[in-house]
Design an enzyme around this catalytic site. Structure first.
Site, PDB file in Angstrom:
ATOM      1  N   GLU A  21       0.394  -1.260   5.810  1.00 55.09           N
ATOM      2  CA  GLU A  21       1.470  -0.605   6.585  1.00 55.09           C
ATOM      3  C   GLU A  21       1.204   0.878   6.786  1.00 55.09           C
ATOM      4  O   GLU A  21       1.498   1.426   7.845  1.00 55.09           O
ATOM      5  CB  GLU A  21       2.823  -0.805   5.872  1.00 55.09           C
ATOM      6  CG  GLU A  21       4.029  -0.474   6.749  1.00 55.09           C
ATOM      7  CD  GLU A  21       4.414   1.003   6.819  1.00 55.09           C
ATOM      8  OE1 GLU A  21       5.158   1.376   7.741  1.00 55.09           O
ATOM      9  OE2 GLU A  21       3.954   1.795   5.972  1.00 55.09           O
TER      10      GLU A  21
ATOM     11  N   ASP B 232       0.828  -1.215   0.000  1.00 52.03           N
ATOM     12  CA  ASP B 232       0.000   0.000   0.000  1.00 52.03           C
ATOM     13  C   ASP B 232       0.859   1.260   0.000  1.00 52.03           C
ATOM     14  O   ASP B 232       2.041   1.222   0.368  1.00 52.03           O
ATOM     15  CB  ASP B 232      -0.979   0.007   1.191  1.00 52.03           C
ATOM     16  CG  ASP B 232      -0.289  -0.098   2.547  1.00 52.03           C
ATOM     17  OD1 ASP B 232       0.761  -0.767   2.636  1.00 52.03           O
ATOM     18  OD2 ASP B 232      -0.777   0.504   3.522  1.00 52.03           O
TER      19      ASP B 232
HETATM   20 ZN    ZN Z   1       6.697   2.801   3.831  1.00 52.71          ZN
END
Ligand code: ZN
Length: 415
Positions: A160, A95
């Site tokens: 993340e 992501d």
């Molecule tokens: Zn990163």
């Protein structure tokens, strides 16, 4: 040095350039960048399919692991000759952070390459570059018939950029992860505008605290004693004094970086009902990032003393409370560090070892006692992660590939 694979890449949108010879690694990188995996609605489906295709092309094993959050982790594997040894994990997140396209000189998911070789795209630094470095270095090593002792796993995780609670945090708790028998992990670092590379061997611990102060209420024209605002003010003063002292410490010592000190920012304040009524309750939210050099117990005591010092009716709860995570040793007795650092030295690369100022998925790996380093080999590059017009120059990207081409064998054979 390795053999450069080249393909003819036709820039359809720029007919004047006709055919431009482009390294296959750069082409793969740009293809990955064109998949819009921006939060809050990342297109993981397309990213997973793309990664599966690339793994098949190179001849790597590829598992799609479904987390209890429903999100996927892609795990590519290249098995070593001695599976009794601990494996090396090369991690990246799929992501990326959101974009404000109006602020971009090129569309953020077109991966345009400018005349001077800048590849402009969200994720070019953070951190699709790393995912492709791992893959493309292995493509080259495999094509040369190389093989190594340790198992190598490339992990591509979700979530993340919003904390990893639905991503890496869940992944490392799975039986599947334990079976990988990971002994060491590489994860993301940061660009460095100088000729040096930054290597991160630890990070600060985030605490997000919501503080609530209650007090006496009354008419807005009176001197009411023990108001919620007076108490909130006292806590704010204590926190901001501490903030100032840490800021001074950082400014006074050039050997320190942001990761070496603790920051506090008061980022939300709430309370009050109307102009002429003294509120009975005030709230604020602090973003605290505790340096690994600070003792967590004594910092907790200090924080508690700010509450008690402000009087009755002050309390707090943690919205997020990270645990202390030890630094990965940069001592020559750490065989992983020795293999990593000596490879860079032999290649003539300069680097500094430091503490990551923010937070990455490495914390979930280090929490398990597994050593991990944050490393994105992007020198001569401004730090543009999460910023508009994020880019990585093609030459820097290809030098990064040279580095992984040397690092992967060193780590996968070290003993
Ligand atoms: Zn990163």
């Amino acid at each position: 040095m390795f053999v450069h694979f080249r393909i003819l890449f036709a820039e359809m949108s720029e007919p004047k350039k006709q055919c431009i010879e482009e390294d296959v690694a750069v082409t793969t990188f740009r293809r990955y960048l064109r998949i819009n995996t921006s939060q809050p609605n990342p297109d993981y489906g397309t990213a997973v399919t793309f990664l599966q295709e690339v793994a098949r092309e190179i001849g790597l094993g590829c598992d799609i692991v479904k987390l209890s959050s429903g999100l996927p982790v892609v795990v590519m594997s290249w098995m070593g000759s001695d599976p009794s040894l601990q494996a090396v994990m090369f991690n990246s997140h799929m992501d990326v952070v959101p974009v404000f396209p109006d602020h971009w000189t090129h569309p953020p998911f077109d991966a345009v390459k400018t005349d001077n070789g800048d590849i402009v795209a969200r994720g070019s630094q953070d951190m699709k570059c790393c995912g492709i470095w791992y893959i493309e270095a292995i493509r080259r090593l495999k094509s040369e018939g190389k093989s190594f002792k340790r198992n190598i796993f490339l992990t591509f995780v979700p979530d993340e950029e919003v904390g990893g609670a639905k991503g890496m945090k869940l992944f490392v708790q799975m039986e599947y992860f334990k079976k990988l028998n990971v002994g060491f992990a590489l994860d993301e670092g940061l660009a460095n505008p100088s000729e040096e590379f930054s290597v991160f061997h630890g990070e600060r611990t985030p605490w997000w605290a919501e503080v609530t102060c209650t007090g006496n209420t009354g008419h807005g024209s009176a001197f009411i004693k023990g108001t919620a605002m007076e108490k909130l003010h006292k806590i704010m003063t204590s926190a901001l004094e501490f903030r100032k002292s840490e800021e001074k410490r950082l400014e006074a010592d050039p050997s320190l970086t942001l990761g070496d000190v603790t920051t506090i920012n008061i980022n939300q304040i709430q309370g009050g009902v109307q102009p002429n009524v003294i509120p009975s309750e005030m709230k604020m939210v602090m973003d605290i990032r505790i340096s690994p050099h600070h003792d967590m117990v004594s910092f907790q005591e200090l924080f508690d003393s700010w509450m008690t010092g402000a009087g009755e009716g002050c309390s707090y709860k943690f919205i997020f409370h990270g645990e202390h995570v030890s630094l990965t040793s940069t001592d020559e007795s750490n065989l992983w560090w020795k293999a990593f650092s000596s490879t860079l030295r032999v290649m003539g690369e300069k680097f500094t070892t430091t503490i990551f100022p923010a937070s990455t998925d490495s914390k979930y790996i280090r929490e398990l006692g597994i050593p991990a380093l944050g490393f994105s080999p992007m020198n001569h590059t401004p730090i543009l992660l999460h910023d508009h017009n994020e880019f990585l120059n093609e030459k820097i990207f290809l030098r990064g590939l040279d580095i992984y081409y040397e690092l992967i064998p060193a780590l996968a054979n070290c003993q």
